[in-house]
Design a protein around this motif. Structure first.
Motif, PDB file in Angstrom:
ATOM      1  N   LYS A 236       1.003  -1.254  -0.102  1.00 18.58           N
ATOM      2  CA  LYS A 236      -0.049   0.070   0.154  1.00 18.58           C
ATOM      3  C   LYS A 236       0.865   1.102   0.104  1.00 18.58           C
ATOM      4  O   LYS A 236       0.299   2.392  -0.050  1.00 18.58           O
ATOM      5  CB  LYS A 236      -0.933   0.084   1.056  1.00 18.58           C
ATOM      6  N   ASP A 237       2.265   1.094   0.420  1.00 21.05           N
ATOM      7  CA  ASP A 237       3.012   2.454   0.370  1.00 21.05           C
ATOM      8  C   ASP A 237       3.772   2.552  -0.981  1.00 21.05           C
ATOM      9  O   ASP A 237       5.073   3.335  -0.944  1.00 21.05           O
ATOM     10  CB  ASP A 237       3.732   2.354   1.634  1.00 21.05           C
ATOM     11  N   VAL A 238       3.009   1.990  -2.083  1.00 17.38           N
ATOM     12  CA  VAL A 238       3.538   2.515  -3.589  1.00 17.38           C
ATOM     13  C   VAL A 238       2.834   3.050  -4.162  1.00 17.38           C
ATOM     14  O   VAL A 238       1.414   2.558  -4.128  1.00 17.38           O
ATOM     15  CB  VAL A 238       4.523   1.292  -4.010  1.00 17.38           C
ATOM     16  N   PRO A 239       3.099   3.744  -5.284  1.00 12.22           N
ATOM     17  CA  PRO A 239       2.017   3.990  -6.399  1.00 12.22           C
ATOM     18  C   PRO A 239       1.537   2.878  -7.013  1.00 12.22           C
ATOM     19  O   PRO A 239       2.222   2.337  -7.981  1.00 12.22           O
ATOM     20  CB  PRO A 239       2.581   5.140  -7.192  1.00 12.22           C
ATOM     21  N   ASP A 240       0.353   2.461  -7.085  1.00 15.51           N
ATOM     22  CA  ASP A 240      -0.132   1.171  -7.332  1.00 15.51           C
ATOM     23  C   ASP A 240      -0.622   1.478  -8.821  1.00 15.51           C
ATOM     24  O   ASP A 240      -0.592   2.517  -9.625  1.00 15.51           O
ATOM     25  CB  ASP A 240      -1.277   0.726  -6.453  1.00 15.51           C
ATOM     26  N   ILE A 241      -1.128   0.338  -9.368  1.00 15.43           N
ATOM     27  CA  ILE A 241      -1.651   0.184 -10.691  1.00 15.43           C
ATOM     28  C   ILE A 241      -3.177  -0.570 -10.685  1.00 15.43           C
ATOM     29  O   ILE A 241      -3.058  -1.322  -9.722  1.00 15.43           O
ATOM     30  CB  ILE A 241      -0.783  -0.630 -11.596  1.00 15.43           C
ATOM     31  N   GLU A 242      -3.987   0.101 -11.202  1.00 15.65           N
ATOM     32  CA  GLU A 242      -5.304  -0.784 -11.239  1.00 15.65           C
ATOM     33  C   GLU A 242      -5.273  -2.086 -11.754  1.00 15.65           C
ATOM     34  O   GLU A 242      -4.457  -2.174 -12.842  1.00 15.65           O
ATOM     35  CB  GLU A 242      -6.415   0.159 -12.167  1.00 15.65           C
ATOM     36  N   PRO A 243      -5.764  -3.179 -11.076  1.00 15.00           N
ATOM     37  CA  PRO A 243      -5.262  -4.598 -11.444  1.00 15.00           C
ATOM     38  C   PRO A 243      -5.830  -4.967 -12.831  1.00 15.00           C
ATOM     39  O   PRO A 243      -5.236  -5.564 -13.579  1.00 15.00           O
ATOM     40  CB  PRO A 243      -6.164  -5.455 -10.488  1.00 15.00           C
ATOM     41  N   HIS A 244      -6.917  -4.127 -13.292  1.00 16.56           N
ATOM     42  CA  HIS A 244      -7.224  -4.588 -14.890  1.00 16.56           C
ATOM     43  C   HIS A 244      -6.246  -4.200 -15.802  1.00 16.56           C
ATOM     44  O   HIS A 244      -6.032  -4.775 -16.830  1.00 16.56           O
ATOM     45  CB  HIS A 244      -8.612  -3.745 -14.867  1.00 16.56           C
ATOM     46  N   LEU A 245      -5.611  -2.970 -15.628  1.00 14.27           N
ATOM     47  CA  LEU A 245      -4.628  -2.471 -16.472  1.00 14.27           C
ATOM     48  C   LEU A 245      -3.503  -3.135 -16.520  1.00 14.27           C
ATOM     49  O   LEU A 245      -2.776  -3.619 -17.400  1.00 14.27           O
ATOM     50  CB  LEU A 245      -4.245  -0.991 -16.034  1.00 14.27           C
ATOM     51  N   CYS A 246      -3.006  -3.714 -15.055  1.00 16.95           N
ATOM     52  CA  CYS A 246      -1.976  -4.565 -14.868  1.00 16.95           C
ATOM     53  C   CYS A 246      -2.179  -6.070 -15.845  1.00 16.95           C
ATOM     54  O   CYS A 246      -1.210  -6.319 -16.547  1.00 16.95           O
ATOM     55  CB  CYS A 246      -1.688  -4.935 -13.442  1.00 16.95           C
ATOM     56  N   GLY A 247      -3.516  -6.571 -15.723  1.00 14.72           N
ATOM     57  CA  GLY A 247      -3.616  -7.540 -16.598  1.00 14.72           C
ATOM     58  C   GLY A 247      -3.740  -7.430 -17.980  1.00 14.72           C
ATOM     59  O   GLY A 247      -3.136  -8.553 -18.611  1.00 14.72           O
ATOM     60  N   ILE A 248      -4.191  -6.306 -18.267  1.00 15.02           N
ATOM     61  CA  ILE A 248      -4.024  -5.982 -19.799  1.00 15.02           C
ATOM     62  C   ILE A 248      -2.450  -6.161 -20.458  1.00 15.02           C
ATOM     63  O   ILE A 248      -2.307  -6.648 -21.390  1.00 15.02           O
ATOM     64  CB  ILE A 248      -4.742  -4.700 -20.222  1.00 15.02           C
ATOM     65  N   LEU A 249      -1.838  -5.292 -19.566  1.00 11.54           N
ATOM     66  CA  LEU A 249      -0.409  -5.339 -19.825  1.00 11.54           C
ATOM     67  C   LEU A 249       0.351  -6.593 -19.928  1.00 11.54           C
ATOM     68  O   LEU A 249       1.110  -6.810 -21.001  1.00 11.54           O
ATOM     69  CB  LEU A 249       0.365  -4.272 -18.914  1.00 11.54           C
ATOM     70  N   LEU A 250      -0.129  -7.394 -18.970  1.00  5.98           N
ATOM     71  CA  LEU A 250       0.715  -8.662 -18.762  1.00  5.98           C
ATOM     72  C   LEU A 250       0.151  -9.717 -20.004  1.00  5.98           C
ATOM     73  O   LEU A 250       1.159 -10.501 -20.783  1.00  5.98           O
ATOM     74  CB  LEU A 250       0.320  -9.378 -17.659  1.00  5.98           C
ATOM     75  N   ALA A 251      -1.122  -9.486 -20.563  1.00  8.15           N
ATOM     76  CA  ALA A 251      -1.477 -10.120 -21.488  1.00  8.15           C
ATOM     77  C   ALA A 251      -0.880  -9.819 -22.806  1.00  8.15           C
ATOM     78  O   ALA A 251      -0.484 -10.342 -23.582  1.00  8.15           O
ATOM     79  CB  ALA A 251      -3.079 -10.074 -21.677  1.00  8.15           C
ATOM     80  N   PHE A 252      -0.847  -8.702 -22.894  1.00  8.30           N
ATOM     81  CA  PHE A 252      -0.109  -7.734 -24.086  1.00  8.30           C
ATOM     82  C   PHE A 252       1.367  -8.358 -24.267  1.00  8.30           C
ATOM     83  O   PHE A 252       1.836  -8.456 -25.505  1.00  8.30           O
ATOM     84  CB  PHE A 252      -0.288  -6.311 -23.899  1.00  8.30           C
ATOM     85  N   MET A 253       2.055  -8.433 -23.235  1.00 11.79           N
ATOM     86  CA  MET A 253       3.434  -9.018 -23.140  1.00 11.79           C
ATOM     87  C   MET A 253       3.580 -10.383 -23.515  1.00 11.79           C
ATOM     88  O   MET A 253       4.736 -11.032 -23.507  1.00 11.79           O
ATOM     89  CB  MET A 253       4.212  -8.307 -22.054  1.00 11.79           C
ATOM     90  N   GLY A 254       2.363 -11.191 -23.346  1.00 10.11           N
ATOM     91  CA  GLY A 254       2.668 -12.612 -23.376  1.00 10.11           C
ATOM     92  C   GLY A 254       3.745 -13.225 -22.464  1.00 10.11           C
ATOM     93  O   GLY A 254       3.864 -13.026 -21.338  1.00 10.11           O
ATOM     94  N   GLU A 255       4.294 -14.107 -23.328  1.00 12.20           N
ATOM     95  CA  GLU A 255       5.055 -15.101 -22.457  1.00 12.20           C
ATOM     96  C   GLU A 255       6.545 -14.544 -22.148  1.00 12.20           C
ATOM     97  O   GLU A 255       7.219 -15.044 -21.357  1.00 12.20           O
ATOM     98  CB  GLU A 255       5.382 -16.358 -23.408  1.00 12.20           C
ATOM     99  N   GLY A 256       6.855 -13.100 -22.450  1.00  5.94           N
ATOM    100  CA  GLY A 256       7.921 -12.580 -22.171  1.00  5.94           C
ATOM    101  C   GLY A 256       7.932 -12.011 -20.359  1.00  5.94           C
ATOM    102  O   GLY A 256       8.995 -12.049 -20.220  1.00  5.94           O
ATOM    103  N   VAL A 257       6.737 -12.069 -20.066  1.00 10.86           N
ATOM    104  CA  VAL A 257       6.688 -11.740 -18.445  1.00 10.86           C
ATOM    105  C   VAL A 257       5.702 -12.744 -17.833  1.00 10.86           C
ATOM    106  O   VAL A 257       4.765 -13.144 -18.167  1.00 10.86           O
ATOM    107  CB  VAL A 257       6.217 -10.320 -18.378  1.00 10.86           C
ATOM    108  N   ARG A 258       6.577 -13.442 -16.907  1.00  6.31           N
ATOM    109  CA  ARG A 258       5.756 -14.333 -15.913  1.00  6.31           C
ATOM    110  C   ARG A 258       5.364 -13.479 -14.616  1.00  6.31           C
ATOM    111  O   ARG A 258       6.280 -12.892 -13.691  1.00  6.31           O
ATOM    112  CB  ARG A 258       6.425 -15.682 -15.778  1.00  6.31           C
TER     113      ARG A 258
END
Length: 571
Positions: A179-201
């Motif tokens: 909670k003490d870091v500037p966070d990201i909306e989980p939905h946006l994080c999920g979109i980014l991870l899906a966009f980057m595919g297998e390059g990011v686990r």
């Protein structure tokens, strides 16, 4: 003559010095810089490029009549108001009336990893940084296809993920919810991870990385970590981003301390009695207050935080100055310190300011959010899921006041182009202005603005206002899947065209294109079953929700982001 000395640790210190000279032209402004700035230009990788982009232009500083002093072994004498240091001209002592000290925030490494040559604290900020070793480790990871570990949460960790991906390296993101870091909306994080595919686990951790991981170190090299479930993960190097905190010799002096966020603060009276002012990514600044009184924490780290502090301190000194150029009839407005953060690499960018929905809920505020995605080509179609440049906007609003609490913008260009980055910057600027001014959602919803950014801001504001009016509630993809798995009964109504529905749809979804809804609703839509409305982006679904609410429907849900932002495989 009033003399102000700026001890610069990074680009923000240079910004502060030039702003002070412009605001106080009759004062003497000196800047103390390290003598080895040219070494930062020796690295050609992504870390080196980022740091080199902020190197000062000494000729420009000189032309603006800012005195430049190259220095090492700096020893501020606070009681005597003197700074003593070694330079190319020998041992020097400079007196000051005000001393501005830039402090940079970086990650505190666990003790077991501090001696590891392949573990780097990120962000790597300031003129004292040495990016060459980091860039060499990232290049080796890309060449050998051995993952880079990124440890941490929120925007600092995402910035590190982008750095590794820019180098072409695979990434394992060890992420906690902090909670003490500037966070990201989980939905946006999920979109980014899906966009980057297998390059990011993505690996969620139950506790902070230091508590969750067992690290295997050989000599001075981190070789692998054991995850909480026992899995052993090999790595080439590690970018450690948590916790972020300031480090500075002044912390050994009375009157200076770290606050709960890891920012450096001066005790009450230090500025007035000693003339010492703190700035930089590790300096504590007054928390911003939004229109409804909500407070935005002053998180450490990030170039944006450092530049905001440079503006804040330069204006503060200019307003309290003495002399011919020190004051004006109308002092400038206090800068908006709204927690702006930016993470970017070629082809993708995420910007955020204010509070996320989770931040608002932790603060006890009644809030909700709206998500809208549009391809830069214009019309919202299924092409956005595949290959077009895409902008996604998230607005977080406060129900009682009907104003914004936060704004996030994601720009993605599958081909690596910069159009999405430029579009995201423009859209974020408009959202940030509305956040800072406390503009009402109802006003944003009807405001005319040219171009796609203006259209998106108005539509998302309208969606959020409709949520607060009670026409419908948003439901995320994760919530929808969890409800279905739990056996909840609901009717999924897809409002897109028949070809779009046939090409890609949710299991069990019933299709009635929006233009046909009025004619077919009585016969095909159940009256007393909860309805989940689906369209391409979410805005058509909210328009339908208003119509259905007028007909007596009470349990209405709209899929957040629509089908363009559905992050999971479909049947």
């Amino acid at each position: 003559m009033r003399r102000i000395v700026v001890i610069a640790a990074g680009p923000a210190g240079v910004t502060c010095a030039t702003r002070l000279k412009r605001r106080l032209p009759e004062s003497e402004v000196n800047i103390i810089l390290p003598p080895t700035l040219e070494t930062l230009q020796s690295s050609v990788g992504p870390a080196g490029r980022r740091l080199a982009a902020g190197l000062p232009n000494l000729e420009t500083l000189t032309s603006r009549e800012v005195g430049i002093l190259d220095a090492r072994d700096i020893m501020p004498g606070l009681d005597s108001r003197e700074v003593t240091f070694s330079s190319s001209r020998g041992r020097l002592t400079v007196r000051f009336e005000e001393l501005v000290v830039e402090t940079a925030a970086t990650a505190r490494l666990p003790r077991a990893l501090q001696r590891c040559s392949n573990v780097f604290g990120w962000p790597m900020t300031g003129f004292a940084a040495d990016p060459a070793a980091c860039d060499e480790a990232l290049a080796r990871s890309a060449r050998d296809n051995v993952p880079v570990l990124v440890a941490g949460a929120g925007m600092p960790a995402l910035d590190a993920v982008f750095l590794a991906r820019e180098a072409g390296a695979p990434v394992i993101w060890l992420c906690t919810s902090e909670k003490d870091v500037p966070d990201i909306e989980p939905h946006l994080c999920g979109i980014l991870l899906a966009f980057m595919g297998e390059g990011v686990r993505f690996v969620p951790l139950p506790e902070t990385p230091a508590e969750s991981l067992r690290c295997a170190v050989s000599g001075d090299v981190l070789e692998s970590v054991s995850l909480p479930d026992g899995e052993l993960v090999a790595c080439s190097c590690c970018l450690w981003t948590t916790p972020l905190m300031a480090r500075h010799p002044l912390l050994r002096e009375d009157g200076f301390f770290l606050n709960r966020f890891g920012c450096m603060e001066a005790a009450e009276g230090v500025e007035e009695n000693l003339g010492v002012f703190l700035m930089g990514s590790g300096a504590a600044l007054p928390p911003a207050r939004l229109a409804q009184g909500a407070e935005v924490p002053a998180w450490p780290g990030g170039e944006e935080a450092a530049l905001a502090s440079a503006v804040y301190i330069s204006e503060k000194l200019a307003r309290t100055g003495r002399g011919a150029g020190a004051s004006s009839a109308r002092p400038p407005a206090e800068p908006a310190l709204l927690g702006v953060r930016r993470a970017a690499m070629p082809g993708r960018i995420l910007l955020r300011a204010g509070l996320t929905l989770a931040d608002a809920e932790r603060a006890g505020l009644e809030a909700d959010h709206a998500i809208l995605a549009r391809p830069l080509g214009g019309k919202a179609t299924e092409k956005a899921q595949g290959g077009e440049d895409l902008l996604t906007l998230v607005l977080v609003g406060h129900k009682q006041s009907g104003t914004l609490l936060g704004v996030q913008v994601l720009g993605m260009a599958p081909g690596g182009g910069e159009s999405a980055v430029l579009g995201a910057d423009g859209l974020f600027g408009m959202g940030l202005a509305a956040l800072a001014r406390g503009t009402a959602l109802e006003e944003l919803a009807v405001r005319e603005a040219a171009g796609l950014p203006g259209f998106m801001l108005a539509r998302a504001a309208s969606m959020l206002a409709n949520k607060f009016a009670g026409a419908a509630r948003g439901i995320s993809p994760d919530e929808l899947l969890a409800s279905a798995a739990a056996g909840a009964e609901f009717f999924t109504l897809d409002l897109r065209s028949k070809p779009e529905w046939e090409a890609r749809r949710l299991p069990g979804a019933h299709n009635i294109p929006l233009p046909q809804l009025k004619k077919r609703i009585q016969d095909e839509v159940p009256r007393y079953t909860p309805l989940v409305l689906v369209c391409a982006t979410g805005d058509d679904a909210y328009a339908a929700a208003r119509r259905l609410a007028g007909l007596g429907a009470t349990e209405l849900y709209v899929l957040d982001g629509g089908m363009n932002l559905w992050p999971y495989p479909l049947g």
